[in-house]
Scaffold this motif. Structure first.
Motif, PDB file in Angstrom:
ATOM      1  N   GLY A   1      31.110   2.515  29.936  1.00  0.00           N
ATOM      2  CA  GLY A   1      32.281   1.784  30.390  1.00  0.00           C
ATOM      3  C   GLY A   1      33.319   2.646  31.064  1.00  0.00           C
ATOM      4  N   GLY A   2      32.903   3.827  31.545  1.00  0.00           N
ATOM      5  CA  GLY A   2      33.824   4.714  32.236  1.00  0.00           C
ATOM      6  C   GLY A   2      34.421   5.754  31.307  1.00  0.00           C
ATOM      7  N   LEU A   3      35.520   6.350  31.735  1.00  0.00           N
ATOM      8  CA  LEU A   3      36.226   7.368  30.967  1.00  0.00           C
ATOM      9  C   LEU A   3      37.657   6.911  30.730  1.00  0.00           C
ATOM     10  CD1 LEU A   3      35.226  10.576  32.994  1.00  0.00           C
ATOM     11  CD2 LEU A   3      34.050   9.632  30.984  1.00  0.00           C
TER      12      LEU A   3
ATOM     13  N   VAL B   1      40.064  14.967  38.984  1.00  0.00           N
ATOM     14  CA  VAL B   1      38.841  15.413  38.302  1.00  0.00           C
ATOM     15  C   VAL B   1      38.089  14.204  37.759  1.00  0.00           C
ATOM     16  CG1 VAL B   1      37.930  16.733  36.356  1.00  0.00           C
ATOM     17  CG2 VAL B   1      39.816  17.658  37.713  1.00  0.00           C
ATOM     18  N   ARG B   2      38.809  13.307  37.110  1.00  0.00           N
ATOM     19  CA  ARG B   2      38.189  12.102  36.552  1.00  0.00           C
ATOM     20  C   ARG B   2      37.540  11.267  37.650  1.00  0.00           C
ATOM     21  NH1 ARG B   2      39.763   6.821  35.945  1.00  0.00           N
ATOM     22  NH2 ARG B   2      38.982   5.711  34.076  1.00  0.00           N
ATOM     23  N   GLU B   3      38.213  11.092  38.767  1.00  0.00           N
ATOM     24  CA  GLU B   3      37.671  10.275  39.848  1.00  0.00           C
ATOM     25  C   GLU B   3      36.421  10.891  40.453  1.00  0.00           C
ATOM     26  OE1 GLU B   3      38.906   7.050  40.948  1.00  0.00           O
ATOM     27  OE2 GLU B   3      39.495   7.487  38.871  1.00  0.00           O
ATOM     28  N   ARG B   4      36.422  12.198  40.645  1.00  0.00           N
ATOM     29  CA  ARG B   4      35.241  12.881  41.182  1.00  0.00           C
ATOM     30  C   ARG B   4      34.088  12.800  40.192  1.00  0.00           C
ATOM     31  NH1 ARG B   4      32.904  15.354  45.873  1.00  0.00           N
ATOM     32  NH2 ARG B   4      31.330  16.817  45.107  1.00  0.00           N
ATOM     33  N   TRP B   5      34.390  12.983  38.901  1.00  0.00           N
ATOM     34  CA  TRP B   5      33.338  12.910  37.886  1.00  0.00           C
ATOM     35  C   TRP B   5      32.684  11.533  37.908  1.00  0.00           C
ATOM     36  CZ3 TRP B   5      31.312  10.370  33.860  1.00  0.00           C
ATOM     37  CH2 TRP B   5      30.457  11.064  33.003  1.00  0.00           C
ATOM     38  N   LEU B   6      33.494  10.485  37.923  1.00  0.00           N
ATOM     39  CA  LEU B   6      32.952   9.128  37.923  1.00  0.00           C
ATOM     40  C   LEU B   6      32.133   8.846  39.173  1.00  0.00           C
ATOM     41  CD1 LEU B   6      36.029   7.183  36.504  1.00  0.00           C
ATOM     42  CD2 LEU B   6      33.792   7.451  35.386  1.00  0.00           C
ATOM     43  N   ALA B   7      32.535   9.405  40.304  1.00  0.00           N
ATOM     44  CA  ALA B   7      31.820   9.179  41.561  1.00  0.00           C
ATOM     45  C   ALA B   7      30.436   9.809  41.554  1.00  0.00           C
ATOM     46  CB  ALA B   7      32.631   9.730  42.729  1.00  0.00           C
TER      47      ALA B   7
ATOM     48  N   ALA C   1      28.625  10.402  38.617  1.00  0.00           N
ATOM     49  CA  ALA C   1      27.928  10.081  37.378  1.00  0.00           C
ATOM     50  C   ALA C   1      27.093   8.814  37.534  1.00  0.00           C
ATOM     51  CB  ALA C   1      28.940   9.904  36.252  1.00  0.00           C
ATOM     52  N   HIS C   2      26.338   8.499  36.492  1.00  0.00           N
ATOM     53  CA  HIS C   2      25.602   7.235  36.457  1.00  0.00           C
ATOM     54  C   HIS C   2      26.604   6.087  36.496  1.00  0.00           C
ATOM     55  CE1 HIS C   2      26.891   7.598  32.296  1.00  0.00           C
ATOM     56  NE2 HIS C   2      26.257   8.761  32.242  1.00  0.00           N
ATOM     57  N   PRO C   3      26.217   4.930  37.029  1.00  0.00           N
ATOM     58  CA  PRO C   3      27.180   3.836  37.222  1.00  0.00           C
ATOM     59  C   PRO C   3      27.593   3.186  35.913  1.00  0.00           C
ATOM     60  CG  PRO C   3      24.965   3.124  37.828  1.00  0.00           C
ATOM     61  CD  PRO C   3      24.883   4.604  37.580  1.00  0.00           C
TER      62      PRO C   3
ATOM     63  N   GLY D   1      39.532  11.622  29.200  1.00  0.00           N
ATOM     64  CA  GLY D   1      38.186  12.082  29.522  1.00  0.00           C
ATOM     65  C   GLY D   1      37.139  11.658  28.523  1.00  0.00           C
ATOM     66  N   ALA D   2      37.535  10.925  27.487  1.00  0.00           N
ATOM     67  CA  ALA D   2      36.554  10.433  26.511  1.00  0.00           C
ATOM     68  C   ALA D   2      35.666   9.370  27.147  1.00  0.00           C
ATOM     69  CB  ALA D   2      37.269   9.858  25.294  1.00  0.00           C
ATOM     70  N   LEU D   3      34.414   9.321  26.707  1.00  0.00           N
ATOM     71  CA  LEU D   3      33.469   8.319  27.200  1.00  0.00           C
ATOM     72  C   LEU D   3      33.746   6.988  26.520  1.00  0.00           C
ATOM     73  CD1 LEU D   3      29.719   8.680  27.844  1.00  0.00           C
ATOM     74  CD2 LEU D   3      30.453   6.938  26.226  1.00  0.00           C
ATOM     75  N   ILE D   4      33.788   5.924  27.295  1.00  0.00           N
ATOM     76  CA  ILE D   4      33.959   4.577  26.756  1.00  0.00           C
ATOM     77  C   ILE D   4      32.594   3.922  26.660  1.00  0.00           C
ATOM     78  CG2 ILE D   4      35.024   2.315  27.062  1.00  0.00           C
ATOM     79  CD1 ILE D   4      36.971   4.608  26.458  1.00  0.00           C
ATOM     80  N   LEU D   5      32.220   3.542  25.445  1.00  0.00           N
ATOM     81  CA  LEU D   5      30.932   2.902  25.197  1.00  0.00           C
ATOM     82  C   LEU D   5      31.186   1.439  24.819  1.00  0.00           C
ATOM     83  CD1 LEU D   5      27.948   3.863  25.149  1.00  0.00           C
ATOM     84  CD2 LEU D   5      28.176   4.083  22.662  1.00  0.00           C
ATOM     85  N   ARG D   6      30.595   0.523  25.578  1.00  0.00           N
ATOM     86  CA  ARG D   6      30.721  -0.901  25.288  1.00  0.00           C
ATOM     87  C   ARG D   6      29.593  -1.304  24.344  1.00  0.00           C
ATOM     88  NH1 ARG D   6      31.348  -2.546  31.634  1.00  0.00           N
ATOM     89  NH2 ARG D   6      33.498  -1.800  31.956  1.00  0.00           N
ATOM     90  N   LEU D   7      29.934  -1.740  23.174  1.00  0.00           N
ATOM     91  CA  LEU D   7      28.949  -2.085  22.160  1.00  0.00           C
ATOM     92  C   LEU D   7      28.501  -3.539  22.297  1.00  0.00           C
ATOM     93  CD1 LEU D   7      30.579  -0.267  19.106  1.00  0.00           C
ATOM     94  CD2 LEU D   7      29.015   0.653  20.838  1.00  0.00           C
ATOM     95  N   ALA D   8      27.387  -3.853  21.642  1.00  0.00           N
ATOM     96  CA  ALA D   8      26.788  -5.181  21.770  1.00  0.00           C
ATOM     97  C   ALA D   8      27.691  -6.273  21.226  1.00  0.00           C
ATOM     98  CB  ALA D   8      25.438  -5.211  21.055  1.00  0.00           C
ATOM     99  N   ASP D   9      28.577  -5.940  20.273  1.00  0.00           N
ATOM    100  CA  ASP D   9      29.444  -6.961  19.681  1.00  0.00           C
ATOM    101  C   ASP D   9      30.693  -7.224  20.519  1.00  0.00           C
ATOM    102  OD1 ASP D   9      30.970  -4.722  19.250  1.00  0.00           O
ATOM    103  OD2 ASP D   9      30.951  -4.842  17.058  1.00  0.00           O
TER     104      ASP D   9
END
Length: 231
Positions: free
Chosen positions: A203-205, A173-179, A181-183, A209-217
Motif C-alpha cells: 500500500g505504499g510508504l 527519496v520516497r517518490e523515487r523509491w516508489l517509482a 519499486a513494485h506497484p 518510510g515504513a511499508l504499508i501492508l493492506r491486510l485481508a480484513d
C-alpha cells in the motif's frame, strides 16, 4: 575519497572504528574481499572476489530527516548506479534490488553515536549459491564492470541523493523509491523479528518510510522492520 584494501573483516566495522577516531562524512572504504561480512539480522554475507564490498560514513545532524530513511536513500542511489550500466532493477522494501525476481545486492546500516556506516554489497561478477532466495549478478545480466569503476559511480550518486535528502527532506527519496519499486497492490509477506508474519498487499510508504501492508480484513499495518517477500 574511496580507500581500497585487499582484505578486511567488515568494511562497516572499519568505518565505525574510523568514525570513533574522528573520520569525517564522505569517507568510503572498499575491500576486495571480506572475511566477516554480514547482512541484515546478522546473516553472513558471502564475499567472493570480483564483487563490490563497500561502506561509507554519514554523520547524522540534528536537522536531518529520520536516520532510518537512509535505508531508502541508499537503495535509490544504488538503483541509479546500477541503471547507469544498462540494468534496470526493481526495488523491494526496504532496500533490496531485484532483477527478474533475483537479489542483486544487499545494504546494511549500523550506527554508533552520530556515525552511521552504510554498507553496500553488489554482485558484480558472481552471485552466491545456496541462499534461501534466488540471487543474480551484473555478469549474469551481460554486464562486465570492475568494483573500482562501479564504486565511483555509486559514490557520486549517493552524494547527490544525500544532499537532496538534507536539503529537501524525505519526499524526493520516497517518490523515487516508489517509482522504481513494485506497484501498489503487489502481494507481499512480511516476516517480523518476533517470528510473526503477515500477508497483504503493498500500500505504499508512509511519511517515515515504513511499508504499508493492506491486510485481508481491510486494515493496514505499518512495517518498520522485518523481511519482506514477494508472493
Amino acid at each position: 575519497m574511496i580507500r581500497t584494501v585487499a582484505e578486511t573483516g567488515s568494511t562497516n566495522a572499519d568505518i565505525l572504528s574510523l568514525a570513533l577516531t574522528g573520520a569525517g562524512e564522505g569517507l568510503w572504504l572498499r575491500a576486495e574481499r571480506q572475511t566477516a561480512g554480514k547482512g541484515r539480522q546478522g546473516r553472513a554475507w558471502v564475499s567472493p572476489t570480483g564483487n563490490l564490498y563497500i561502506s561509507t560514513l554519514v554523520r547524522v545532524r540534528p536537522t536531518d530527516p529520520s536516520p532510518a530513511t537512509l535505508a531508502l536513500l541508499s537503495a535509490v542511489a544504488l538503483e541509479e548506479a546500477v541503471r547507469a550500466f544498462g540494468v534496470a532493477p526493481m526495488l523491494k522494501w526496504p532496500n533490496d534490488l531485484l532483477v527478474g525476481g533475483a537479489k542483486l545486492s544487499g545494504i546494511l546500516l549500523e550506527r554508533a553515536g552520530d556515525a552511521i556506516a552504510v554498507g553496500i554489497g553488489v554482485n558484480l561478477a558472481a552471485a552466491p549459491e545456496g541462499l534461501d532466495r534466488a540471487a543474480t549478478s551484473l555478469a549474469d545480466q551481460g554486464v562486465t564492470v570492475s568494483p573500482d569503476i562501479f564504486a565511483e559511480v555509486l559514490a557520486e550518486s549517493f552524494g547527490r541523493w544525500l544532499e537532496r535528502w538534507r536539503g529537501e527532506g524525505m519526499w524526493p527519496v520516497r517518490e523515487r523509491w516508489l517509482a522504481k519499486a513494485h506497484p501498489e497492490g503487489t502481494a507481499l509477506t512480511a516476516r517480523l523479528a518476533d517470528g510473526s508474519s503477515f500477508d497483504g498487499l503493498f500500500g505504499g510508504l508512509d511519511s517515515s518510510g515504513a511499508l504499508i501492508l493492506r491486510l485481508a480484513d481491510g486494515t493496514t499495518r505499518a512495517i518498520h522492520a522485518g523481511d519482506v517477500f514477494l508472493l
